[in-house]
Every structure is written in C-alpha cells, then in structure tokens.
Design an enzyme around this catalytic site. Structure first.
Site, PDB file in Angstrom:
ATOM      1  N   ARG A 155      -4.575 -13.808   0.511  1.00 30.11           N
ATOM      2  CA  ARG A 155      -5.802 -13.903   1.278  1.00 30.11           C
ATOM      3  C   ARG A 155      -6.668 -15.025   0.715  1.00 30.11           C
ATOM      4  O   ARG A 155      -6.475 -15.459  -0.420  1.00 30.11           O
ATOM      5  CB  ARG A 155      -6.539 -12.558   1.236  1.00 30.11           C
ATOM      6  N   ASN A 165       0.810  -1.227   0.000  1.00 29.35           N
ATOM      7  CA  ASN A 165       0.000   0.000   0.000  1.00 29.35           C
ATOM      8  C   ASN A 165       0.839   1.270   0.000  1.00 29.35           C
ATOM      9  O   ASN A 165       0.557   2.233   0.705  1.00 29.35           O
ATOM     10  CB  ASN A 165      -0.975  -0.002   1.173  1.00 29.35           C
TER      11      ASN A 165
END
Length: 317
Positions: free
Chosen positions: A204, A73
C-alpha cells in the site's frame, strides 16, 4: 490487507503499544479485519472453498483480486485448521477431503524459490512474497504440523506429509535468501519481497520498501524452531544484533483518540519503529501521500492513529 483497527493497548509503566495478540500460532482471538473463515460456519467453509482449493478473504467478495484465494488476514490456513479439527471430532470425510484439498492448494501456491504470495495468481503487490501480518509464517507453521502429522493432522498420509516437509524446507531457504544484507551484515526483512529479485518491495502507498521490525520478529521465532545449522544460526544472530542496534530508548509510544505520538520518558522500556530505512536504519513514516518522513508528527493524523508505527515486538524474543 486492510489496516487493522487495534482497540486494546498495553498501558503498563512504559505505556508502550504492544502487539502481543498478533500470535503466529493458531490464534484464539479474532479481529475485525480477519478473514471470513475464522468465524464462518463449517458448512459455509465447505461451500466457499474455491476450485483451486483455497478460500477468499471475504466470502462476499465476488470480483477483483480479493475474489481470489489468499493467505491474507488468516485466510485459507484458518479454514484448513478448522476442517482438520472438525474431522478429528466427527470422522466425517467431507472435512478431511476439503482440508487435504486446501493443503494441496498451499503447496501449489508456493513459488519455486520457496516464498508464498499474498494472493494466488495475482497482480501488483499481491504477488510479492508476503511476510506482512505473518501470512507466510503462519502457513509454514501449519505445514510443519502437517509434515509431522501432529495434532489435528494425524490423518494426513505420508506422501502429503513429505511434500509439506519439503515445502517448509523451501520456505526456510526463501527466508534466508530474503534477509537483507546492509553494510556487509545480515539485518532483517521487509513486510513483503519481490518474488523475482527477492528484495524488499512496497505494498500500500504508506508501506514502502523498508525493514520491518514487527514481521521480522516472528520470522526469527520461526527460525528458532528449525534444526540449527550455520546459515540459520547466522540469520538469527544477525537479526537479533540488528534489533539491538535499532532499538529506541528514552521514549514511549502513546496511541489514543485516533492519533498517536512518541513522548520522551527516561523510564520507558525500549521500543522499535515499525519501519526502518534500508541502509541508514532511520525510522520512517509514510502517509497516504506516499512521501517518506522521518518524524511521526509529520504524517497525516489518519495514518498516525490508524497504524502501529512503534511497538515492543523484539522484546518478545
């Protein structure tokens, strides 16, 4: 790697979801999921630099994997860019010292095979070579500027510039070595790749090993900035041929009110799925149960609306 909550859509005649804001060069816009360093004060950036030279994604995080230095990020490379810019403006050595320490961290973070993990000295999927959210590619863009002592990095000495140049070259080798070959042909890349086997890896639960159209586009864009050779040319051509092969026509993608769907529309511009199954090139969709489905409508609403399952990424090439 928090799921980004995108709040703007391109509502043109094709009604195709766009990620034009996901730039690989320094970005002017900031999203809710971006790292602290994209908006923190310069004093906070200096204060939060870790002993290894990197930065956490969230300065408030004090334990667990996310308390470690990361490139997720926009973390770390954003701080370095901001410090370099401030040094050029003020000539204050605090900023150049911290920026150089950060650059050295990125060089130390790089694997011997040329890839970068999402989180330094981490575990689980965080240690995979990470293309997701353009993490590794953004690091390489910045190090390429450092190598050339361009723009705000004109203060870098020749030794660090040379080391950065070598790191970028190794990164290109990692890109070429992780490109997936299927049916004897070069295709694309996964969001992340195992640091040992170099094969696409999961992250994920709804991000299974697969080919990612979104991340692969910006990998190709970076390769196009490199001096051409036979391997790079073949890689680019292979990826572009794959993009053309798997494009979806006659449909548009709509995302609104916490949900999304794909609708037949003969006038719509081509779109691409975010993920494709390796070997079959079928679009795949995965909810929080981790089960691969072949229709967007079959996964839970929260994931349908909370993730960009289709886009027009390759149209930007």
């Amino acid at each position: 790697m928090k799921a980004k909550k995108l709040v703007t859509f391109v509502l043109a005649c094709s009604m195709v979801f766009s990620v034009a804001g996901m730039a690989v060069l320094p970005v002017a816009t900031v999203s809710a999921a971006d790292a602290s360093g994209t908006t923190a004060s310069l004093s906070d950036i200096l204060k939060n630099q870790r002993p290894d030279g990197g930065w956490r994604k969230d300065y408030k995080q004090t334990s667990g994997e996310w308390a470690k230095s990361t490139i997720d990020n926009k973390a770390t490379y954003s701080e370095i860019r901001r410090l370099a810019k401030e040094f050029k403006k003020t000539n204050d050595p605090r900023y150049s010292t911290a920026a150089i320490k950060g650059i050295n961290f990125l060089l130390n973070m790089q694997y011997s095979n040329g890839g970068w993990p999402q989180v330094y000295q981490s575990s689980g999927y965080h240690k995979h070579i990470t293309y997701n959210d353009d993490a590794m590619i953004n690091v390489m863009y910045m190090l390429d500027e450092v190598a050339g002592r361009k723009g705000d990095f004109s203060f870098i000495d020749s030794s660090l510039a040379d080391r950065s140049k070598n790191a970028v070259s190794k990164g290109v080798e990692a890109i070429l070595n992780t490109q997936v070959v299927s049916g004897g042909k070069l295709t694309a890349w996964g969001q992340q790749h195992d640091s040992a086997t170099l094969k696409p890896a999961g992250a994920r639960i709804y991000e299974v090993p697969s080919l990612s159209a979104a991340e692969s586009v910006n990998i190709v864009k970076f390769l196009k900035t490199r001096p051409a050779n036979s391997k790079i040319t073949a890689s680019i051509k292979g990826a572009e041929a794959w993009f053309n092969k798997v494009k979806i026509t006659g449909y548009r993608y709509e995302r609104a009110n916490g949900d999304s769907r794909i609708i037949a529309d003969s006038k719509a511009s081509p779109i691409w799925a975010r993920f494709y199954e390796i070997g079959t090139d079928k679009p795949i969709f995965v909810g929080r149960d981790g089960i691969v489905k072949y229709n967007l409508s079959e996964i839970d609403k929260e994931r349908r609306g909370g993730y960009a399952w289709y886009g027009n990424w390759p149209s930007k090439l």
